[in-house]
Design an enzyme around this catalytic site. Structure first.
Site, PDB file in Angstrom:
ATOM      1  N   ASN A   1       0.532  12.101  -0.087  1.00  0.00           N
ATOM      2  CA  ASN A   1       1.265  10.859  -0.360  1.00  0.00           C
ATOM      3  C   ASN A   1       1.896  10.914  -1.735  1.00  0.00           C
ATOM      4  O   ASN A   1       1.433  11.670  -2.585  1.00  0.00           O
ATOM      5  CB  ASN A   1       0.281   9.679  -0.317  1.00  0.00           C
ATOM      6  CG  ASN A   1      -0.332   9.512   1.058  1.00  0.00           C
ATOM      7  OD1 ASN A   1       0.350   9.557   2.046  1.00  0.00           O
ATOM      8  ND2 ASN A   1      -1.648   9.339   1.082  1.00  0.00           N
TER       9      ASN A   1
ATOM     10  N   TYR B   1       0.883  -1.179   0.000  1.00  0.00           N
ATOM     11  CA  TYR B   1       0.000   0.000   0.000  1.00  0.00           C
ATOM     12  C   TYR B   1       0.917   1.225   0.000  1.00  0.00           C
ATOM     13  O   TYR B   1       2.049   1.161  -0.488  1.00  0.00           O
ATOM     14  CB  TYR B   1      -0.906  -0.121   1.252  1.00  0.00           C
ATOM     15  CG  TYR B   1      -1.958   0.942   1.410  1.00  0.00           C
ATOM     16  CD1 TYR B   1      -3.002   1.056   0.506  1.00  0.00           C
ATOM     17  CD2 TYR B   1      -1.909   1.837   2.483  1.00  0.00           C
ATOM     18  CE1 TYR B   1      -3.970   2.043   0.661  1.00  0.00           C
ATOM     19  CE2 TYR B   1      -2.884   2.815   2.647  1.00  0.00           C
ATOM     20  CZ  TYR B   1      -3.907   2.913   1.730  1.00  0.00           C
ATOM     21  OH  TYR B   1      -4.859   3.892   1.880  1.00  0.00           O
TER      22      TYR B   1
ATOM     23  N   ASP C   1     -13.423   7.596  -2.007  1.00  0.00           N
ATOM     24  CA  ASP C   1     -12.541   7.466  -0.851  1.00  0.00           C
ATOM     25  C   ASP C   1     -11.733   8.742  -0.602  1.00  0.00           C
ATOM     26  O   ASP C   1     -11.527   9.131   0.549  1.00  0.00           O
ATOM     27  CB  ASP C   1     -11.603   6.279  -1.113  1.00  0.00           C
ATOM     28  CG  ASP C   1     -10.666   6.008   0.036  1.00  0.00           C
ATOM     29  OD1 ASP C   1     -11.098   6.136   1.190  1.00  0.00           O
ATOM     30  OD2 ASP C   1      -9.494   5.667  -0.224  1.00  0.00           O
ATOM     31  N   ASP C   2     -11.279   9.388  -1.671  1.00  0.00           N
ATOM     32  CA  ASP C   2     -10.423  10.568  -1.501  1.00  0.00           C
ATOM     33  C   ASP C   2     -11.203  11.744  -0.931  1.00  0.00           C
ATOM     34  O   ASP C   2     -10.668  12.540  -0.162  1.00  0.00           O
ATOM     35  CB  ASP C   2      -9.775  10.955  -2.830  1.00  0.00           C
ATOM     36  CG  ASP C   2      -8.909   9.821  -3.326  1.00  0.00           C
ATOM     37  OD1 ASP C   2      -7.887   9.551  -2.692  1.00  0.00           O
ATOM     38  OD2 ASP C   2      -9.293   9.171  -4.316  1.00  0.00           O
TER      39      ASP C   2
ATOM     40  N   ARG D   1      -5.184  10.844 -11.085  1.00  0.00           N
ATOM     41  CA  ARG D   1      -4.506  11.542  -9.976  1.00  0.00           C
ATOM     42  C   ARG D   1      -4.069  10.472  -8.980  1.00  0.00           C
ATOM     43  O   ARG D   1      -4.756  10.184  -8.023  1.00  0.00           O
ATOM     44  CB  ARG D   1      -5.472  12.545  -9.341  1.00  0.00           C
ATOM     45  CG  ARG D   1      -4.900  13.515  -8.390  1.00  0.00           C
ATOM     46  CD  ARG D   1      -4.461  12.909  -7.051  1.00  0.00           C
ATOM     47  NE  ARG D   1      -5.459  12.818  -6.013  1.00  0.00           N
ATOM     48  CZ  ARG D   1      -5.530  11.815  -5.124  1.00  0.00           C
ATOM     49  NH1 ARG D   1      -4.700  10.781  -5.148  1.00  0.00           N
ATOM     50  NH2 ARG D   1      -6.463  11.821  -4.196  1.00  0.00           N
TER      51      ARG D   1
ATOM     52  N   GLU E   1     -11.542   5.883  -6.669  1.00  0.00           N
ATOM     53  CA  GLU E   1     -10.241   6.160  -6.069  1.00  0.00           C
ATOM     54  C   GLU E   1      -9.328   6.895  -7.039  1.00  0.00           C
ATOM     55  O   GLU E   1      -9.165   6.477  -8.197  1.00  0.00           O
ATOM     56  CB  GLU E   1      -9.598   4.818  -5.681  1.00  0.00           C
ATOM     57  CG  GLU E   1      -8.392   4.941  -4.791  1.00  0.00           C
ATOM     58  CD  GLU E   1      -8.716   5.450  -3.388  1.00  0.00           C
ATOM     59  OE1 GLU E   1      -9.600   4.890  -2.732  1.00  0.00           O
ATOM     60  OE2 GLU E   1      -8.078   6.437  -2.960  1.00  0.00           O
ATOM     61  N   ASP E   2      -8.752   7.958  -6.573  1.00  0.00           N
ATOM     62  CA  ASP E   2      -7.710   8.680  -7.302  1.00  0.00           C
ATOM     63  C   ASP E   2      -8.154   9.156  -8.685  1.00  0.00           C
ATOM     64  O   ASP E   2      -7.434   8.997  -9.688  1.00  0.00           O
ATOM     65  CB  ASP E   2      -6.415   7.853  -7.354  1.00  0.00           C
ATOM     66  CG  ASP E   2      -5.744   7.796  -5.974  1.00  0.00           C
ATOM     67  OD1 ASP E   2      -6.372   8.243  -4.991  1.00  0.00           O
ATOM     68  OD2 ASP E   2      -4.601   7.329  -5.878  1.00  0.00           O
TER      69      ASP E   2
ATOM     70  N   LYS F   1      -5.540  -1.017  -2.424  1.00  0.00           N
ATOM     71  CA  LYS F   1      -6.703  -0.712  -1.569  1.00  0.00           C
ATOM     72  C   LYS F   1      -7.458  -2.001  -1.260  1.00  0.00           C
ATOM     73  O   LYS F   1      -7.904  -2.231  -0.139  1.00  0.00           O
ATOM     74  CB  LYS F   1      -7.645   0.271  -2.280  1.00  0.00           C
ATOM     75  CG  LYS F   1      -7.063   1.667  -2.478  1.00  0.00           C
ATOM     76  CD  LYS F   1      -7.291   2.577  -1.293  1.00  0.00           C
ATOM     77  CE  LYS F   1      -6.534   3.882  -1.433  1.00  0.00           C
ATOM     78  NZ  LYS F   1      -6.590   4.729  -0.246  1.00  0.00           N
TER      79      LYS F   1
HETATM   80  N1  LIG Z   1      -3.735  10.829   3.747  1.00  0.00           N
HETATM   81  C1  LIG Z   1      -4.787  10.468   3.058  1.00  0.00           C
HETATM   82  O1  LIG Z   1      -5.572   9.621   3.459  1.00  0.00           O
HETATM   83  C2  LIG Z   1      -5.050  11.129   1.729  1.00  0.00           C
HETATM   84  C3  LIG Z   1      -6.315  11.005   1.142  1.00  0.00           C
HETATM   85  C4  LIG Z   1      -6.573  11.627  -0.077  1.00  0.00           C
HETATM   86  C5  LIG Z   1      -5.574  12.353  -0.707  1.00  0.00           C
HETATM   87  N2  LIG Z   1      -4.353  12.422  -0.112  1.00  0.00           N
HETATM   88  C6  LIG Z   1      -3.272  13.163  -0.759  1.00  0.00           C
HETATM   89  O2  LIG Z   1      -3.640  14.498  -0.918  1.00  0.00           O
HETATM   90  C7  LIG Z   1      -3.013  15.047  -2.049  1.00  0.00           C
HETATM   91  C8  LIG Z   1      -4.033  15.832  -2.842  1.00  0.00           C
HETATM   92  O3  LIG Z   1      -5.073  15.015  -3.278  1.00  0.00           O
HETATM   93  P1  LIG Z   1      -6.323  15.663  -4.046  1.00  0.00           P
HETATM   94  O4  LIG Z   1      -7.152  14.543  -4.545  1.00  0.00           O
HETATM   95  O5  LIG Z   1      -6.986  16.685  -3.215  1.00  0.00           O
HETATM   96  O6  LIG Z   1      -5.562  16.348  -5.262  1.00  0.00           O
HETATM   97  P2  LIG Z   1      -6.063  17.510  -6.204  1.00  0.00           P
HETATM   98  O7  LIG Z   1      -5.180  17.490  -7.367  1.00  0.00           O
HETATM   99  O8  LIG Z   1      -7.533  17.404  -6.391  1.00  0.00           O
HETATM  100  O9  LIG Z   1      -5.764  18.846  -5.353  1.00  0.00           O
HETATM  101  C9  LIG Z   1      -4.517  19.370  -5.071  1.00  0.00           C
HETATM  102  C10 LIG Z   1      -4.695  20.778  -4.539  1.00  0.00           C
HETATM  103  O10 LIG Z   1      -3.447  21.245  -4.043  1.00  0.00           O
HETATM  104  C11 LIG Z   1      -3.261  22.576  -4.492  1.00  0.00           C
HETATM  105  N3  LIG Z   1      -1.831  22.901  -4.548  1.00  0.00           N
HETATM  106  C12 LIG Z   1      -0.936  22.548  -5.497  1.00  0.00           C
HETATM  107  N4  LIG Z   1       0.266  23.085  -5.226  1.00  0.00           N
HETATM  108  C13 LIG Z   1       0.126  23.787  -4.089  1.00  0.00           C
HETATM  109  C14 LIG Z   1       1.010  24.568  -3.308  1.00  0.00           C
HETATM  110  N5  LIG Z   1       2.279  24.737  -3.653  1.00  0.00           N
HETATM  111  N6  LIG Z   1       0.525  25.165  -2.190  1.00  0.00           N
HETATM  112  C15 LIG Z   1      -0.756  25.004  -1.838  1.00  0.00           C
HETATM  113  N7  LIG Z   1      -1.637  24.260  -2.537  1.00  0.00           N
HETATM  114  C16 LIG Z   1      -1.209  23.660  -3.641  1.00  0.00           C
HETATM  115  C17 LIG Z   1      -3.920  22.632  -5.845  1.00  0.00           C
HETATM  116  O11 LIG Z   1      -4.223  23.964  -6.212  1.00  0.00           O
HETATM  117  C18 LIG Z   1      -5.160  21.804  -5.572  1.00  0.00           C
HETATM  118  O12 LIG Z   1      -6.154  22.613  -5.028  1.00  0.00           O
HETATM  119  C19 LIG Z   1      -2.359  13.886  -2.780  1.00  0.00           C
HETATM  120  O13 LIG Z   1      -0.986  13.875  -2.502  1.00  0.00           O
HETATM  121  C20 LIG Z   1      -2.979  12.666  -2.154  1.00  0.00           C
HETATM  122  O14 LIG Z   1      -2.076  11.578  -2.098  1.00  0.00           O
HETATM  123  C21 LIG Z   1      -4.077  11.842   1.088  1.00  0.00           C
HETATM  124  O1  LIG Z   2      -3.814   5.933  -1.042  1.00  0.00           O
HETATM  125  C1  LIG Z   2      -3.560   6.488   0.037  1.00  0.00           C
HETATM  126  O2  LIG Z   2      -2.605   6.131   0.754  1.00  0.00           O
HETATM  127  C2  LIG Z   2      -4.428   7.587   0.577  1.00  0.00           C
HETATM  128  C3  LIG Z   2      -5.216   8.340  -0.422  1.00  0.00           C
HETATM  129  O3  LIG Z   2      -6.256   7.610  -0.968  1.00  0.00           O
HETATM  130  C4  LIG Z   2      -4.417   9.025  -1.473  1.00  0.00           C
HETATM  131  O4  LIG Z   2      -4.914   9.142  -2.595  1.00  0.00           O
HETATM  132  O5  LIG Z   2      -3.319   9.488  -1.165  1.00  0.00           O
HETATM  133 MG   LIG Z   3      -6.644   7.904  -2.956  1.00  0.00          MG
END
Ligand SMILES: NC(=O)c1ccc[n+]([C@@H]2O[C@H](COP(=O)([O-])OP(=O)(O)OC[C@H]3O[C@@H](n4cnc5c(N)ncnc54)[C@H](O)[C@@H]3O)[C@@H](O)[C@H]2O)c1
Ligand SMILES: O=C(O)C[C@H](O)C(=O)O
Ligand SMILES: [Mg+2]
Length: 604
Positions: free
Chosen positions: A446, A130, A295-296, A183, A272-273, A201
């Site tokens: 991530n 994962y 999920d996101d 994404r 997802e993603d 997942k």
């Molecule tokens: N920990 C978790 O469980 C979890 C869950 C979902 C997503 N994520 C992570 O979150 C991140 C974003 O996912 P998402 O689906 O929202 O992506 P997304 O592409 O929809 O959104 C990214 C956002 O970040 C902004 N951004 C880009 N560069 C930036 C900067 N320098 N400063 C501030 N903001 C900035 C963009 O304008 C956009 O609004 C990914 O890395 C993903 O792995 C983590």
């Molecule tokens: O996949 C993960 O580890 C969390 C989240 O769904 C992500 O997109 O980053």
């Molecule tokens: Mg995800």
């Protein structure tokens, strides 16, 4: 709802409930001989007893000695440990992929053994199958590809999906994770290579939620890619065309959803993603028609909300004070906006005075800085969180993160930007002036390289009294003098398996906000005050199977309460409704698959 009795009740059951390890019933198999050895669902390798070898036409196809499951397990772990030893000192990525390969080979050969080692060693193996290694696997997918896993529907399959879905060999599918690869974590558009994410997942679904691996289906919807490097890569395995857009795109997703639900009307589909615009659009489009969630947007929001409430408790304040917390969210994408929407709902419930108060305390920053009402082309999804310019003295449209942190002095800084290192030294140092005695920093992006900051930097620059969470795993930080800076893995893995499990065992028609809220509350109330005081906001990944039972039961009960539960197998809605909380927990536990070798019975 948020009371001590509830915390105590959940910790009481923690050690007493048992997972089913009883002797398994027989498993019907429709093949014989070498076909069984080559089917990882049924294969036991050298573990087939002699009588079974006779019955199934396996005699002579294996070396004569029968090796027990325990011996096979020990042998695998020995090879894994020696691989760890032999790769010491090699680059991190090389070691990570070597570990992934050895696990993947076992996955391809013998699923029962694979899932047992995964469950028993989840802390060690989750980072391999994962996040974060799965990101590296996706990046290198075309080169790593040996055997297909899951199903691939491409833009070229338009009009064919209704029949293609019947190519999947399992009669029943309960859980599907679907991506279009647009994404992948914070790594961007990886096209068909994103299939690694649904696979990872669903491995967590099996390990944490006990979903039967014969009833899971990872799916890639390949509608092209806009990743120029991949389009030019000779070895790229996906469609070599740019992504479909608009009607052409959505008609492919529509066709897939119809096909799946025609064959398996009760299958749950986790999106997802997907890039943000399609993540929100598909959620709105399907969530009232099918049992589906994103999920996101939704899983992440629930995990983050549990962390935000934990951060309030860590400050020694009553939960009701959540409404007063100043929260800066960095990243206005599907995840960041999902978190804000759920946090606003929570404030509205707690304060009873609607959403206005909450939005006053929430600050949204994207790649162009602070989002205000002056923003040109303001995204409608972000609009509710856009600030009135000047609402906080001197903060203008597009103000930088460090400016915002210095002016706002937030209780919480939460990153979902996908950009590694945006919580710079200056930003982290500014968090020392936070209005909270225990400021919370969540670097949730991530994989590891994309985390907004490392755990070490967070404690070093923002101070030792912070609470810290990250999407990818980091080791706890040694603060000297025997003190530990605890690292929480703020990852949606703590919720999505339980959301799917609860919805499945309820036979839920849809996945409602109430069910998601129940999941988040369950996670939030799981931790004891003692843990929270230390800065431990989420359970250890060791107990992921246990927390998933609790989340699953909470989701199921919420579905029942909202009259969304239609029952599962021979357990009807009335029976579900009459179950006590304890009976629900037992029902969930009893229905979780656990990997043991079942006697195989051949049927033509
Ligand atoms: N920990 C978790 O469980 C979890 C869950 C979902 C997503 N994520 C992570 O979150 C991140 C974003 O996912 P998402 O689906 O929202 O992506 P997304 O592409 O929809 O959104 C990214 C956002 O970040 C902004 N951004 C880009 N560069 C930036 C900067 N320098 N400063 C501030 N903001 C900035 C963009 O304008 C956009 O609004 C990914 O890395 C993903 O792995 C983590
Ligand atoms: O996949 C993960 O580890 C969390 C989240 O769904 C992500 O997109 O980053
Ligand atoms: Mg995800």
């Amino acid at each position: 709802m948020w009371n001590a009795a509830r915390f105590a009740a959940s910790s009481l059951t923690r050690s007493t409930r048992r997972f089913s390890t009883a002797i398994p019933g027989p498993c019907i198999v429709h093949k014989r001989g070498a076909d069984i050895l080559h089917d990882p669902w049924f294969n036991k390798d050298t573990g087939f007893p002699l009588t079974e070898r006779d019955r199934l036409g396996l005699r002579g196809l294996l070396p004569p000695r029968v090796i027990s499951f325990e011996q096979q397990y020990a042998r695998f772990m020995e090879s894994y440990r020696s691989l760890e030893k032999n790769t010491k000192g090699q680059p991190e990525g090389v070691v990570a992929l070597a570990k992934w390969r050895i696990l993947n080979r076992l996955h391809d050969r013998n699923e029962t053994l694979y899932y047992r080692v995964l469950i028993d060693n989840i802390q060690d193996f989750a980072p391999v199958i994962y996040t974060p290694t799965v990101g590296l696997v996706c990046q290198n997918y075309s080169g790593l590809f040996r055997r297909p896993r899951g199903m691939y529907f491409s833009a070229k399959d338009k009009g064919e999906m209704m029949s293609m879905i019947y190519n999947w060999p399992a009669h029943q599918v309960d859980m599907i994770v679907l991506t279009d690869g647009s994404r992948i974590l914070g790594l961007g558009d990886l096209g068909v290579q994103g299939i690694g994410i649904p696979i990872g997942k669903l491995d967590m679904y099996v390990a944490a939620a006990g979903i039967n691996p014969q009833r899971i289906l990872p799916v890639m919807l390949d509608v092209g890619t806009n990743n120029q490097k991949l389009l030019e890569d000779r070895l790229y395995l996906g469609l070599r065309q740019r992504r479909l857009e608009g009607e052409e795109y959505i008609s492919i997703v529509d066709e897939f959803m119809e096909a799946v639900h025609t064959r398996w009307p009760k299958a749950i589909v986790q999106f997802e993603d997907f890039q943000m615009k399609w993540a929100f659009e598909t959620l709105q489009r399907y969530r009232k028609r099918f049992c589906t969630f994103n999920d996101d947007i939704q899983g992440t929001a629930g995990v983050a909300l549990a962390g935000l409430l934990g951060a309030v408790r860590a400050q020694g304040r009553p939960l009701a004070d959540f409404v007063k917390q100043k929260i800066v969210v960095v990243g206005a994408g599907s995840a960041g906006l999902g978190v804000l929407n759920m946090a606003v709902q929570a404030v509205a419930r707690m304060a009873g005075n609607g959403e206005a108060a909450a939005k006053y305390h929430f600050f949204l920053i994207d790649k162009d800085g602070l989002v205000t009402k002056e923003r040109k082309n303001l995204d409608p999804m972000a609009a509710p969180f856009a600030k009135d310019p000047g609402a906080i003295d001197g903060l203008r449209e597009g103000a930088s993160l460090v400016e915002v942190v210095k002016k706002v002095k937030p209780h919480v800084l939460l990153g979902l930007s996908g950009v590694g290192g945006v919580f710079s030294q200056e930003v982290l140092q500014a968090m020392r002036e936070s209005d909270s005695a225990k400021p919370a920093i969540f670097a949730m992006s991530n994989p590891t390289m994309n985390a907004e900051c490392t755990a070490e930097d967070a404690f070093k620059h923002a101070g030792e009294n912070i609470v810290f969470g990250s999407g990818s795993p980091f080791d706890n930080v040694d603060l000297g003098n025997g003190k530990v800076g605890y690292v929480n893995q703020a990852n949606n893995m703590y919720l999505f398996p339980g959301i799917g499990l609860g919805a499945l065992l309820a036979g839920a028609r849809i996945i409602s906000d109430g069910m998601l809220q129940a999941a988040s509350e369950c996670l939030a109330s799981y931790m004891t005050d003692e843990d929270i005081q230390k800065g431990i906001l989420y359970p250890s990944i060791h107990s992921i199977r246990h927390i998933t039972v609790e989340v699953g039961a909470a989701v199921l009960r919420a579905a029942v309460a909202e009259e969304l539960a239609e029952g599962h197998c021979d357990v009807g809605p009335k029976e579900l409704m009459n179950m006590s909380k304890e009976e629900t927990l037992d029902y969930v536990t009893r229905n979780m698959w656990f990997p043991v070798y079942s006697p195989l019975v051949h049927e033509k």
